[in-house]
Design a protein around this motif. Structure first.
Motif, PDB file in Angstrom:
ATOM      1  N   LYS A 163      -0.916  -1.168 -36.619  1.00  0.00           N
ATOM      2  CA  LYS A 163      -1.158  -2.596 -36.450  1.00  0.00           C
ATOM      3  C   LYS A 163      -1.349  -3.276 -37.810  1.00  0.00           C
ATOM      4  N   ASP A 164      -0.950  -4.542 -37.872  1.00  0.00           N
ATOM      5  CA  ASP A 164      -1.050  -5.284 -39.125  1.00  0.00           C
ATOM      6  C   ASP A 164      -2.438  -5.182 -39.745  1.00  0.00           C
ATOM      7  N   ALA A 165      -3.471  -5.426 -38.959  1.00  0.00           N
ATOM      8  CA  ALA A 165      -4.827  -5.508 -39.504  1.00  0.00           C
ATOM      9  C   ALA A 165      -5.270  -4.199 -40.140  1.00  0.00           C
ATOM     10  N   GLU A 166      -4.679  -3.099 -39.707  1.00  0.00           N
ATOM     11  CA  GLU A 166      -5.051  -1.802 -40.271  1.00  0.00           C
ATOM     12  C   GLU A 166      -4.567  -1.630 -41.702  1.00  0.00           C
ATOM     13  N   ALA A 167      -3.715  -2.529 -42.167  1.00  0.00           N
ATOM     14  CA  ALA A 167      -3.210  -2.460 -43.533  1.00  0.00           C
ATOM     15  C   ALA A 167      -4.097  -3.195 -44.526  1.00  0.00           C
ATOM     16  N   LEU A 168      -5.194  -3.804 -44.048  1.00  0.00           N
ATOM     17  CA  LEU A 168      -6.073  -4.533 -44.956  1.00  0.00           C
ATOM     18  C   LEU A 168      -6.543  -3.689 -46.145  1.00  0.00           C
ATOM     19  N   PRO A 169      -6.858  -2.403 -45.972  1.00  0.00           N
ATOM     20  CA  PRO A 169      -7.264  -1.609 -47.144  1.00  0.00           C
ATOM     21  C   PRO A 169      -6.207  -1.553 -48.244  1.00  0.00           C
ATOM     22  N   TYR A 170      -4.935  -1.683 -47.883  1.00  0.00           N
ATOM     23  CA  TYR A 170      -3.894  -1.681 -48.902  1.00  0.00           C
ATOM     24  C   TYR A 170      -3.932  -2.968 -49.727  1.00  0.00           C
ATOM     25  N   ILE A 171      -4.212  -4.093 -49.058  1.00  0.00           N
ATOM     26  CA  ILE A 171      -4.371  -5.337 -49.814  1.00  0.00           C
ATOM     27  C   ILE A 171      -5.561  -5.210 -50.763  1.00  0.00           C
ATOM     28  N   GLU A 172      -6.634  -4.607 -50.268  1.00  0.00           N
ATOM     29  CA  GLU A 172      -7.806  -4.423 -51.119  1.00  0.00           C
ATOM     30  C   GLU A 172      -7.490  -3.508 -52.307  1.00  0.00           C
ATOM     31  N   ALA A 173      -6.704  -2.461 -52.059  1.00  0.00           N
ATOM     32  CA  ALA A 173      -6.322  -1.564 -53.153  1.00  0.00           C
ATOM     33  C   ALA A 173      -5.481  -2.299 -54.185  1.00  0.00           C
ATOM     34  N   GLY A 174      -4.564  -3.151 -53.714  1.00  0.00           N
ATOM     35  CA  GLY A 174      -3.766  -3.938 -54.635  1.00  0.00           C
ATOM     36  C   GLY A 174      -4.606  -4.911 -55.431  1.00  0.00           C
ATOM     37  N   THR A 175      -5.608  -5.493 -54.768  1.00  0.00           N
ATOM     38  CA  THR A 175      -6.515  -6.406 -55.453  1.00  0.00           C
ATOM     39  C   THR A 175      -7.273  -5.699 -56.566  1.00  0.00           C
ATOM     40  N   HIS A 176      -7.797  -4.510 -56.270  1.00  0.00           N
ATOM     41  CA  HIS A 176      -8.522  -3.731 -57.282  1.00  0.00           C
ATOM     42  C   HIS A 176      -7.592  -3.362 -58.440  1.00  0.00           C
ATOM     43  N   ALA A 177      -6.347  -3.034 -58.119  1.00  0.00           N
ATOM     44  CA  ALA A 177      -5.397  -2.671 -59.171  1.00  0.00           C
ATOM     45  C   ALA A 177      -5.140  -3.859 -60.092  1.00  0.00           C
TER      46      ALA A 177
END
Length: 305
Positions: free
Chosen positions: A155-169
């Motif tokens: 599901k789309d919402a389950e990808a939120l950690p990837y956005i967070e990882a990109g933000t940290h990067a």
């Protein structure tokens, strides 16, 4: 097959590198239909895109395979950036170049791509009416793939950690740390989650088709753009051009071809299934590539009349 370079007019100061293929008996005083061919994510013009471009030219089309901005022999820093919005604009940048060539009929330009390049080509066709026909091989909507998984089960919402990882990067990049990278295909055989994606490792990292300009990874900062990107955005309204999608019967990615065809406003859209092929087979396995070309070449020749 002349190698060419040209300025990308999209404001990033990029010089694009490409290879133009011309048909047998080419006459520079005449005008020909042309097709822009976009490479897979992590690839370069010397691999699948170049193979398809060469074969399209054998059927009477001008074709151009290019390296996306920040990749291959095209310029731009940081290297290996995979910003999907820029990658989409790159397709139109190549069209900008083609219409300056006297032997290209500017009213007869098509676009096709393989894997993520197919998604970028679709997005470009939605945005750019100069693209009169769209071909896709093993299409991947890179945003869907990253947020929904290879088989579309997440599901789309389950990808939120990837956005967070990109933000940290991005934060780490801004502070001067070495830029973090992430794979676009398995970097090691043991990293492949299934046999189909083992084929991606084999394609990029063994003599099957490895190339020094295709390291198979991108920058982690790109996750903030990739996860929310939809290559098919507004296809329901604006993707009216003829479409031919080619996908393998065994391809885990086939659902992304199905999705585009379901969403597109076009009334002229076809899915050709290559029996027995998986996603990677359509990159370079001769009998599967030849079958794909046997559909794509007539499609472009007919639709670009």
């Amino acid at each position: 097959m002349p190698n060419v370079t040209f300025k990308n007019l999209n404001g990033q100061g990029i010089t694009m590198a490409a290879v133009i293929n011309v048909p047998a008996g080419f006459d520079e005083s005449k005008q020909y239909p042309a097709v822009v061919v976009s490479h897979p994510g992590g690839g370069v013009k010397e691999q699948a895109a170049g193979l398809y471009a060469k074969k399209l030219a054998e059927h009477g089309l001008i074709s151009i395979a290019f390296d996306r901005s920040y990749q291959g022999e095209s310029s731009g820093e940081p290297r290996q950036l995979e910003n999907p919005y820029i990658s989409t604009e790159d397709v139109s940048a190549v069209v900008d170049y083609l219409i300056t060539l006297p032997y290209v009929d500017s009213d007869k330009i098509g676009a096709m791509g393989i894997c993520a390049g197919a998604g970028y080509s679709a997005n470009a066709a939605i945005n750019d009416r100069r693209i009169r026909a769209l071909g896709m091989v093993s299409a991947v909507n890179i945003g869907q793939m990253f947020r929904n998984g290879w088989d579309g089960s997440v599901k789309d919402a389950e990808a939120l950690p990837y956005i967070e990882a990109g933000t940290h990067a991005r934060t780490a990049d801004a502070r001067g740390n070495d830029m973090a990278v992430m794979p676009l295909a398995p970097m090691k055989e043991e990293d492949a989650p299934n046999n189909e994606l083992r084929g991606a490792w084999e394609y990029y990292h063994t003599p099957r088709c490895q190339h020094p300009n295709a390291p198979g990874f991108t920058l982690a900062r790109c996750l903030t753009q990739i996860i929310t990107y939809d290559a098919y955005h507004k296809a329901e309204a604006f993707l009216t051009q003829p479409i031919l999608a080619v996908a393998g019967s065994n391809a885990g990615s086939k659902w992304m071809s199905d999705d585009l065809l379901a969403r597109a406003a076009s009334t002229d859209k076809t899915l050709h299934i290559v029996e027995g092929a998986d996603h990677m087979d359509l990159y370079d396995v001769p009998r599967y590539v030849d079958e794909a070309i046997s559909k794509l070449a007539p499609f472009f020749l007919t639709k670009l009349k």
